[in-house]
Design a protein around this motif. Structure first.
Motif, PDB file in Angstrom:
ATOM      1  N   ILE A  89      40.526  18.785 -81.495  1.00 19.20           N
ATOM      2  CA  ILE A  89      40.267  20.215 -81.310  1.00 19.20           C
ATOM      3  C   ILE A  89      40.643  20.634 -79.889  1.00 19.20           C
ATOM      4  O   ILE A  89      41.265  21.684 -79.683  1.00 19.20           O
ATOM      5  CB  ILE A  89      38.796  20.539 -81.615  1.00 19.20           C
ATOM      6  CG1 ILE A  89      38.526  20.402 -83.105  1.00 19.20           C
ATOM      7  CG2 ILE A  89      38.441  21.948 -81.141  1.00 19.20           C
ATOM      8  CD1 ILE A  89      37.087  20.575 -83.498  1.00 19.20           C
ATOM      9  N   ALA A  90      40.302  19.819 -78.906  1.00 20.72           N
ATOM     10  CA  ALA A  90      40.637  20.133 -77.514  1.00 20.72           C
ATOM     11  C   ALA A  90      42.146  20.175 -77.311  1.00 20.72           C
ATOM     12  O   ALA A  90      42.663  21.079 -76.633  1.00 20.72           O
ATOM     13  CB  ALA A  90      39.999  19.110 -76.583  1.00 20.72           C
ATOM     14  N   VAL A  91      42.862  19.221 -77.902  1.00 17.74           N
ATOM     15  CA  VAL A  91      44.327  19.210 -77.789  1.00 17.74           C
ATOM     16  C   VAL A  91      44.910  20.468 -78.418  1.00 17.74           C
ATOM     17  O   VAL A  91      45.814  21.106 -77.862  1.00 17.74           O
ATOM     18  CB  VAL A  91      44.914  17.941 -78.449  1.00 17.74           C
ATOM     19  CG1 VAL A  91      46.412  18.055 -78.641  1.00 17.74           C
ATOM     20  CG2 VAL A  91      44.581  16.726 -77.603  1.00 17.74           C
ATOM     21  N   ALA A  92      44.392  20.867 -79.577  1.00 11.03           N
ATOM     22  CA  ALA A  92      44.895  22.061 -80.259  1.00 11.03           C
ATOM     23  C   ALA A  92      44.646  23.315 -79.425  1.00 11.03           C
ATOM     24  O   ALA A  92      45.533  24.174 -79.305  1.00 11.03           O
ATOM     25  CB  ALA A  92      44.252  22.199 -81.634  1.00 11.03           C
ATOM     26  N   ILE A  93      43.478  23.431 -78.823  1.00  9.26           N
ATOM     27  CA  ILE A  93      43.157  24.618 -78.024  1.00  9.26           C
ATOM     28  C   ILE A  93      44.022  24.671 -76.770  1.00  9.26           C
ATOM     29  O   ILE A  93      44.571  25.732 -76.429  1.00  9.26           O
ATOM     30  CB  ILE A  93      41.658  24.634 -77.674  1.00  9.26           C
ATOM     31  CG1 ILE A  93      40.842  24.904 -78.940  1.00  9.26           C
ATOM     32  CG2 ILE A  93      41.357  25.675 -76.597  1.00  9.26           C
ATOM     33  CD1 ILE A  93      39.351  24.744 -78.751  1.00  9.26           C
ATOM     34  N   VAL A  94      44.157  23.542 -76.073  1.00  7.67           N
ATOM     35  CA  VAL A  94      44.970  23.519 -74.855  1.00  7.67           C
ATOM     36  C   VAL A  94      46.439  23.818 -75.182  1.00  7.67           C
ATOM     37  O   VAL A  94      47.098  24.584 -74.477  1.00  7.67           O
ATOM     38  CB  VAL A  94      44.821  22.163 -74.127  1.00  7.67           C
ATOM     39  CG1 VAL A  94      45.844  22.007 -73.020  1.00  7.67           C
ATOM     40  CG2 VAL A  94      43.410  22.027 -73.576  1.00  7.67           C
ATOM     41  N   ALA A  95      46.953  23.226 -76.262  1.00  8.35           N
ATOM     42  CA  ALA A  95      48.339  23.480 -76.655  1.00  8.35           C
ATOM     43  C   ALA A  95      48.539  24.941 -77.033  1.00  8.35           C
ATOM     44  O   ALA A  95      49.580  25.532 -76.716  1.00  8.35           O
ATOM     45  CB  ALA A  95      48.741  22.564 -77.806  1.00  8.35           C
ATOM     46  N   LEU A  96      47.558  25.551 -77.690  1.00  6.85           N
ATOM     47  CA  LEU A  96      47.660  26.975 -78.039  1.00  6.85           C
ATOM     48  C   LEU A  96      47.689  27.837 -76.784  1.00  6.85           C
ATOM     49  O   LEU A  96      48.496  28.779 -76.687  1.00  6.85           O
ATOM     50  CB  LEU A  96      46.504  27.380 -78.937  1.00  6.85           C
ATOM     51  CG  LEU A  96      46.464  28.848 -79.346  1.00  6.85           C
ATOM     52  CD1 LEU A  96      47.690  29.207 -80.178  1.00  6.85           C
ATOM     53  CD2 LEU A  96      45.190  29.156 -80.098  1.00  6.85           C
ATOM     54  N   LEU A  97      46.858  27.522 -75.815  1.00  3.69           N
ATOM     55  CA  LEU A  97      46.845  28.290 -74.562  1.00  3.69           C
ATOM     56  C   LEU A  97      48.168  28.150 -73.810  1.00  3.69           C
ATOM     57  O   LEU A  97      48.681  29.130 -73.250  1.00  3.69           O
ATOM     58  CB  LEU A  97      45.677  27.846 -73.689  1.00  3.69           C
ATOM     59  CG  LEU A  97      44.286  28.189 -74.222  1.00  3.69           C
ATOM     60  CD1 LEU A  97      43.216  27.579 -73.337  1.00  3.69           C
ATOM     61  CD2 LEU A  97      44.110  29.693 -74.328  1.00  3.69           C
ATOM     62  N   ILE A  98      48.738  26.955 -73.799  1.00  2.00           N
ATOM     63  CA  ILE A  98      50.027  26.753 -73.134  1.00  2.00           C
ATOM     64  C   ILE A  98      51.132  27.477 -73.895  1.00  2.00           C
ATOM     65  O   ILE A  98      52.058  28.025 -73.289  1.00  2.00           O
ATOM     66  CB  ILE A  98      50.327  25.256 -72.971  1.00  2.00           C
ATOM     67  CG1 ILE A  98      49.307  24.625 -72.016  1.00  2.00           C
ATOM     68  CG2 ILE A  98      51.737  25.028 -72.447  1.00  2.00           C
ATOM     69  CD1 ILE A  98      49.397  23.126 -71.910  1.00  2.00           C
TER      70      ILE A  98
ATOM     71  N   THR B 197      50.065  22.254 -81.313  1.00  2.00           N
ATOM     72  CA  THR B 197      48.879  22.953 -81.803  1.00  2.00           C
ATOM     73  C   THR B 197      48.638  22.637 -83.269  1.00  2.00           C
ATOM     74  O   THR B 197      47.516  22.307 -83.676  1.00  2.00           O
ATOM     75  CB  THR B 197      49.036  24.473 -81.616  1.00  2.00           C
ATOM     76  OG1 THR B 197      49.225  24.762 -80.227  1.00  2.00           O
ATOM     77  CG2 THR B 197      47.821  25.225 -82.124  1.00  2.00           C
ATOM     78  N   VAL B 198      49.686  22.721 -84.069  1.00  2.00           N
ATOM     79  CA  VAL B 198      49.557  22.427 -85.498  1.00  2.00           C
ATOM     80  C   VAL B 198      49.162  20.970 -85.720  1.00  2.00           C
ATOM     81  O   VAL B 198      48.296  20.671 -86.559  1.00  2.00           O
ATOM     82  CB  VAL B 198      50.869  22.781 -86.241  1.00  2.00           C
ATOM     83  CG1 VAL B 198      50.839  22.294 -87.674  1.00  2.00           C
ATOM     84  CG2 VAL B 198      51.118  24.274 -86.186  1.00  2.00           C
ATOM     85  N   LEU B 199      49.754  20.057 -84.971  1.00  5.46           N
ATOM     86  CA  LEU B 199      49.397  18.645 -85.099  1.00  5.46           C
ATOM     87  C   LEU B 199      47.939  18.390 -84.705  1.00  5.46           C
ATOM     88  O   LEU B 199      47.249  17.578 -85.331  1.00  5.46           O
ATOM     89  CB  LEU B 199      50.334  17.775 -84.265  1.00  5.46           C
ATOM     90  CG  LEU B 199      51.758  17.654 -84.782  1.00  5.46           C
ATOM     91  CD1 LEU B 199      52.605  16.850 -83.810  1.00  5.46           C
ATOM     92  CD2 LEU B 199      51.785  17.035 -86.156  1.00  5.46           C
ATOM     93  N   GLY B 200      47.469  19.090 -83.689  1.00  2.76           N
ATOM     94  CA  GLY B 200      46.066  18.958 -83.297  1.00  2.76           C
ATOM     95  C   GLY B 200      45.129  19.471 -84.370  1.00  2.76           C
ATOM     96  O   GLY B 200      44.077  18.871 -84.644  1.00  2.76           O
ATOM     97  N   ILE B 201      45.502  20.575 -85.009  1.00  2.00           N
ATOM     98  CA  ILE B 201      44.679  21.114 -86.095  1.00  2.00           C
ATOM     99  C   ILE B 201      44.662  20.151 -87.277  1.00  2.00           C
ATOM    100  O   ILE B 201      43.608  19.899 -87.869  1.00  2.00           O
ATOM    101  CB  ILE B 201      45.196  22.504 -86.511  1.00  2.00           C
ATOM    102  CG1 ILE B 201      44.942  23.512 -85.396  1.00  2.00           C
ATOM    103  CG2 ILE B 201      44.542  22.972 -87.813  1.00  2.00           C
ATOM    104  CD1 ILE B 201      45.630  24.838 -85.595  1.00  2.00           C
TER     105      ILE B 201
END
Length: 73
Positions: free
Chosen positions: A14-23, A56-60
């Protein structure tokens, strides 16, 4: 894989997905000085946007696969 005892992977995904979305959002905004790019640092960088959107998609997906299972009562 029993991850009911270790939900760290779930929260990490979840943290990876959120950080990737912000970037991703950061690289979409034109006129902002984007660090770590070559060429015009204030332009939209579609390669970076695509890369971080995929992350982001991979993190989700990773969060969905590793989510803790509900305990049956």
């Amino acid at each position: 894989m029993d991850n009911a005892k270790n939900p760290g992977l779930f929260y990490g995904a979840i943290a990876v997905a959120i950080v990737a979305l912000l970037i991703t959002i950061y690289y979409v905004i034109p006129g902002v000085n984007h660090v770590l790019v070559s060429g015009n640092p204030t332009a939209v960088h579609l390669k970076h946007v695509f890369l971080f959107a995929v992350l982001t998609v991979l993190g989700i997906i990773a969060a969905l696969v590793t989510r803790p299972k509900a305990v049956a009562k």
